[in-house]
Design an enzyme around this catalytic site. Sequence first.
Site, PDB file in Angstrom:
ATOM      1  N   GLY A  44       0.421  -5.290   1.013  1.00 35.79           N
ATOM      2  CA  GLY A  44      -0.835  -5.343   0.282  1.00 35.79           C
ATOM      3  C   GLY A  44      -0.780  -6.251  -0.923  1.00 35.79           C
ATOM      4  O   GLY A  44      -1.814  -6.774  -1.358  1.00 35.79           O
ATOM      5  N   ASP A  87      -4.642  -5.903   7.769  1.00 31.65           N
ATOM      6  CA  ASP A  87      -6.102  -5.905   7.910  1.00 31.65           C
ATOM      7  C   ASP A  87      -6.859  -6.066   6.604  1.00 31.65           C
ATOM      8  O   ASP A  87      -8.069  -5.890   6.546  1.00 31.65           O
ATOM      9  CB  ASP A  87      -6.580  -4.622   8.608  1.00 31.65           C
ATOM     10  CG  ASP A  87      -6.128  -3.340   7.922  1.00 31.65           C
ATOM     11  OD1 ASP A  87      -5.564  -3.428   6.827  1.00 31.65           O
ATOM     12  OD2 ASP A  87      -6.339  -2.256   8.489  1.00 31.65           O
ATOM     13  N   ASP A  97      -1.769  -9.518   0.356  1.00 33.74           N
ATOM     14  CA  ASP A  97      -3.226  -9.521   0.507  1.00 33.74           C
ATOM     15  C   ASP A  97      -3.898  -9.899  -0.804  1.00 33.74           C
ATOM     16  O   ASP A  97      -4.824 -10.711  -0.835  1.00 33.74           O
ATOM     17  CB  ASP A  97      -3.728  -8.129   0.940  1.00 33.74           C
ATOM     18  CG  ASP A  97      -3.347  -7.772   2.365  1.00 33.74           C
ATOM     19  OD1 ASP A  97      -3.516  -8.617   3.252  1.00 33.74           O
ATOM     20  OD2 ASP A  97      -2.881  -6.639   2.574  1.00 33.74           O
ATOM     21  N   ILE A 103       0.848  -1.189   0.000  1.00 31.94           N
ATOM     22  CA  ILE A 103       0.000   0.000   0.000  1.00 31.94           C
ATOM     23  C   ILE A 103       0.883   1.238   0.000  1.00 31.94           C
ATOM     24  O   ILE A 103       1.923   1.286   0.660  1.00 31.94           O
ATOM     25  CB  ILE A 103      -0.960   0.001   1.205  1.00 31.94           C
ATOM     26  CG1 ILE A 103      -2.048   1.070   1.023  1.00 31.94           C
ATOM     27  CG2 ILE A 103      -0.231   0.147   2.519  1.00 31.94           C
ATOM     28  CD1 ILE A 103      -3.220   0.910   1.979  1.00 31.94           C
ATOM     29  N   GLU A 120       3.420  -5.670   7.311  1.00 32.30           N
ATOM     30  CA  GLU A 120       2.659  -4.662   8.060  1.00 32.30           C
ATOM     31  C   GLU A 120       3.195  -4.369   9.462  1.00 32.30           C
ATOM     32  O   GLU A 120       3.168  -3.221   9.917  1.00 32.30           O
ATOM     33  CB  GLU A 120       1.185  -5.069   8.135  1.00 32.30           C
ATOM     34  CG  GLU A 120       0.396  -4.809   6.855  1.00 32.30           C
ATOM     35  CD  GLU A 120       0.556  -5.884   5.805  1.00 32.30           C
ATOM     36  OE1 GLU A 120      -0.140  -5.831   4.788  1.00 32.30           O
ATOM     37  OE2 GLU A 120       1.401  -6.795   6.015  1.00 32.30           O
TER      38      GLU A 120
END
Length: 276
Positions: A126, A157, A129, A70, A149
């Site tokens: 990310g 999350d 993810d 991210i 993270e």
Amino acid sequence: MEENYRTLKINQESPDSGVFNLLINRPSRGNALSREFFTEFPAALSSLDHNPQVGVIILSGAGNHFCSGIDLQTLNSINQDTRSSDTGRTGEKLRREIKFLQGAVTAIEECRKPVIAAIHGACIGGGVDLITACDIRYSTENALFSVKEVDLGITADLGSLQRLPGIVGFGKAMELALTARSFSGLEAKELGLVTTLFTDKQTLDKGVAQIAQGIAAKSPLAVIGTKRVLIKSRDLTMDQGLDYIATWNSGVLLSDDLTQAIAAHLHKKKPLFAKL
């Protein structure tokens, strides 16, 4: 595809192919995920899902990396925009923002068409993810992964902590998430995070395209049913899972696809299935 995106690029593998490439397209930023990406990505997946020409989607990254995580500017913006003097309202707004970001990743699972991750370069935070939500994962040998993270002071999350244990096992997922250590494509293969390794990006792209073409040539009803039943069955007992597939097949088993497949098998020819 006619849509224009700022953070993504879509192209068809070949004019007659049911395989479409969905590229994260911010190469100058290592394909870091901006706030805009989280709006465009589910929209692009929905467009591909509803396009009858699309059989399989290959998710990859433009430039030197799959995804560097991210965008830090996005994280900082979320941190600043959700703050207020009212702690309760700050928390409620932040929860809505997190759910919005989660929804963009979950859109991969909600897409009826199979999504295959083709990973090269960095796949960080990310990026992990995204790939854990994909249906199949392939990578180059020298790809670099990290559940990053905790090094940014946050708990992952967007889905890694929920999906990764089911892929590599609870203990291995715990170790990777707590240490945030980097690991190679070779170790990702040993962990079961990726299915097959390729020597470089060129062979990765060629090999994944061939696999995707093979899937796209199969019955679309059988393919989307297999994806949906497998995802749904993660949360069901054996009896519930068997009941779910019985209900699913009672609705779609008796189709022209079945007739085509049987006839093709008997006559030793390639079946031709209608678009979905």
